[in-house]
Motif scaffolding. Sequence first.
Motif, PDB file in Angstrom:
ATOM      1  N   GLU A   1    -103.340  10.808  14.047  1.00 57.33           N
ATOM      2  CA  GLU A   1    -103.536  11.164  15.447  1.00 57.33           C
ATOM      3  C   GLU A   1    -103.796   9.926  16.306  1.00 57.33           C
ATOM      4  N   ALA A   2    -104.585   9.001  15.773  1.00 58.30           N
ATOM      5  CA  ALA A   2    -104.871   7.775  16.519  1.00 58.30           C
ATOM      6  C   ALA A   2    -103.596   6.973  16.759  1.00 58.30           C
ATOM      7  N   CYS A   3    -102.715   6.908  15.758  1.00 56.91           N
ATOM      8  CA  CYS A   3    -101.446   6.208  15.927  1.00 56.91           C
ATOM      9  C   CYS A   3    -100.563   6.900  16.960  1.00 56.91           C
ATOM     10  N   MET A   4    -100.542   8.223  16.931  1.00 57.14           N
ATOM     11  CA  MET A   4     -99.757   8.958  17.919  1.00 57.14           C
ATOM     12  C   MET A   4    -100.244   8.662  19.334  1.00 57.14           C
ATOM     13  N   ASN A   5    -101.547   8.443  19.461  1.00 53.67           N
ATOM     14  CA  ASN A   5    -102.129   8.233  20.785  1.00 53.67           C
ATOM     15  C   ASN A   5    -102.007   6.790  21.259  1.00 53.67           C
ATOM     16  N   ASN A   6    -101.811   5.850  20.321  1.00 55.61           N
ATOM     17  CA  ASN A   6    -101.891   4.442  20.693  1.00 55.61           C
ATOM     18  C   ASN A   6    -100.653   3.616  20.362  1.00 55.61           C
ATOM     19  N   CYS A   7     -99.688   4.193  19.684  1.00 55.07           N
ATOM     20  CA  CYS A   7     -98.535   3.393  19.235  1.00 55.07           C
ATOM     21  C   CYS A   7     -97.241   3.714  19.971  1.00 55.07           C
ATOM     22  N   GLY A   8     -97.281   4.644  20.908  1.00 52.93           N
ATOM     23  CA  GLY A   8     -96.143   4.848  21.795  1.00 52.93           C
ATOM     24  C   GLY A   8     -94.920   5.495  21.176  1.00 52.93           C
ATOM     25  N   LYS A   9     -93.806   5.337  21.903  1.00 49.75           N
ATOM     26  CA  LYS A   9     -92.580   6.066  21.589  1.00 49.75           C
ATOM     27  C   LYS A   9     -91.995   5.701  20.232  1.00 49.75           C
ATOM     28  N   ARG A  10     -92.118   4.432  19.830  1.00 49.58           N
ATOM     29  CA  ARG A  10     -91.565   4.047  18.532  1.00 49.58           C
ATOM     30  C   ARG A  10     -92.183   4.873  17.410  1.00 49.58           C
ATOM     31  N   PHE A  11     -93.489   5.034  17.459  1.00 54.42           N
ATOM     32  CA  PHE A  11     -94.174   5.802  16.421  1.00 54.42           C
ATOM     33  C   PHE A  11     -93.856   7.284  16.553  1.00 54.42           C
ATOM     34  N   HIS A  12     -93.824   7.791  17.795  1.00 54.81           N
ATOM     35  CA  HIS A  12     -93.505   9.203  18.014  1.00 54.81           C
ATOM     36  C   HIS A  12     -92.156   9.546  17.387  1.00 54.81           C
ATOM     37  N   SER A  13     -91.160   8.680  17.626  1.00 61.34           N
ATOM     38  CA  SER A  13     -89.810   8.953  17.123  1.00 61.34           C
ATOM     39  C   SER A  13     -89.783   8.987  15.602  1.00 61.34           C
ATOM     40  N   GLU A  14     -90.538   8.099  14.971  1.00 65.70           N
ATOM     41  CA  GLU A  14     -90.556   8.062  13.508  1.00 65.70           C
ATOM     42  C   GLU A  14     -91.272   9.296  12.937  1.00 65.70           C
ATOM     43  N   ALA A  15     -92.386   9.676  13.572  1.00 68.96           N
ATOM     44  CA  ALA A  15     -93.127  10.850  13.103  1.00 68.96           C
ATOM     45  C   ALA A  15     -92.339  12.136  13.316  1.00 68.96           C
ATOM     46  N   ALA A  16     -91.437  12.133  14.292  1.00 68.08           N
ATOM     47  CA  ALA A  16     -90.681  13.344  14.624  1.00 68.08           C
ATOM     48  C   ALA A  16     -89.426  13.508  13.769  1.00 68.08           C
ATOM     49  N   LYS A  17     -89.213  12.626  12.806  1.00 71.18           N
ATOM     50  CA  LYS A  17     -88.053  12.768  11.928  1.00 71.18           C
ATOM     51  C   LYS A  17     -88.362  13.770  10.809  1.00 71.18           C
ATOM     52  N   PHE A  18     -87.335  14.473  10.368  1.00 72.39           N
ATOM     53  CA  PHE A  18     -87.524  15.457   9.304  1.00 72.39           C
ATOM     54  C   PHE A  18     -88.094  14.815   8.033  1.00 72.39           C
ATOM     55  N   ARG A  19     -87.792  13.517   7.832  1.00 77.28           N
ATOM     56  CA  ARG A  19     -88.289  12.842   6.637  1.00 77.28           C
ATOM     57  C   ARG A  19     -89.811  12.948   6.548  1.00 77.28           C
TER      58      ARG A  19
END
Length: 520
Positions: free
Chosen positions: A71-89
Amino acid sequence: MASGDSQETFESWLNQATDPNNQEDRWDCIQGFYELVNQETNGPQVAIRLLAHKIQAPQEKVALQALTILEACMNNCGKRFHSEAAKFRFLNELIKVLTPKYFGSWTPQTVKDRVTEVLYGWTLWLKDEPKIQEAYSMLKKQGIVKKDPKLPETVIMAPPPQRTTESVFDQEDKAKLLARLLKSGRPEDLETANRLIKSTIKEEQEKAEKVSKRESTLQDVESNTKQLRELLEQHAITGTSLQPSDDMKALYERCDRLRPSLFRLASDTMDDDAALAQILAANDDLTLVVNAYKFRVVGAECNGERARSKSEEVTSKTGRLHFVHLLVLVEKSCLRTSFLSLVQSHPQSQQFKWSDKPSNEGSGSPVKLEDSCPPHLLKNIFVPMESIKSSQLEPITLYNRAGFHVSLHFARDPPPGHPGVAVVVMSAVNTSALDVRDFLFQAAVPKTMLVKLQPASGTHLPPYNPVLPPPAVSQVLLLANPQRRKVRLRYKLTLMHGDQHLSETGEIDNFPDWMSLTGH
């Protein structure tokens, strides 16, 4: 790839932050972890892989602490992290924690509840990530998630929208989150509130910089467009052929170089209708004067068939009025190329005909039946691309293979003065690494109807360039249906995709009803 040392540093921060002997969350380690994610080129990929392993750990405390770091990464790491977390992998790794077939049968309920809260929170805050929505919806359909959870008051990861038309200080959800964090007595909540305030100020500054850059670019476009137009008008008065001076050539080159800048502006302004309208108008004027210069100086055709500059090859498109969003800008440019190409002969093969049975009857004159649609109905009708407004009807996909997509989009209104005519736009978009050449779209309808194809905006779509809008071609179709019968349309596509010649034919029988197409 990250170096071996940075890999160990990721693991070192993560191991300290998820140590089962921790008495409370180790925010110093959590901060060190997400700051390293932002520093490393492949930080999000490394972090996601390591976090997935920790979240699936059998120890309840390890898994819960890993979810806090996520959650902390989602809040502080921006779109690059969001895109990676949103992958089916990665989403599949979270789903395994909930699914009895994998780890769900032995995962503690507190961990499963927390994973469900995380996924549900992402569906609310990351609405532009369809895979998240799809994954959560699948969990509900399979009964793994019975109902939407109530999010905790101390949730720390509501990532702000990437673009917004209002001040970020006016975002109601963020204001409520900040108020909850400031009221909390927990040190980690106060730290999160401090970071949220700093990020809000930074967003406001970035927004102001974007507005300033947009205004500066539009002023530059307006000034150069005006100067080139005035020079062209001066030569037009004499009626002589134009012999451009070095200054005029330099002015033209500046205008041509400004066009990609407008595309980039449009991609950053999709949520601001007023600003997007300014960009569209500026691009419209710029495209017209650039094409006028080419027509006067080198006799170039403005439909893209000869002497196209690299920036021109990106000048066709469709967007999310429902012609795919960023493409709105290019659609405006297509108007000009289509309109000017009317002056010249733009052959669209008329050999593609409707037949209710295979035709082997030779090339005699067609038999005119009593219920045939009069051919003059569409003779004097022309619809400029810029006048078309998209309806709410869903587009129809004709072709979607190997990065090349062709679809039909429906206009909201019929042509002025012709309430019985429907307007349809064919859009072809190339997102592949190969160029598309000699593209031709043909259409035919039953004899009780009539179809007219206006000139296409081009026949060549260069390979996709990730820093520019995808190349596209568009073409307006006019449909007459005096007897208001169910619309059926047959089409034929021919093109060269790289070195491969392709030909596709098909029939559409799922057209919207005629009332929906024309409003009458």
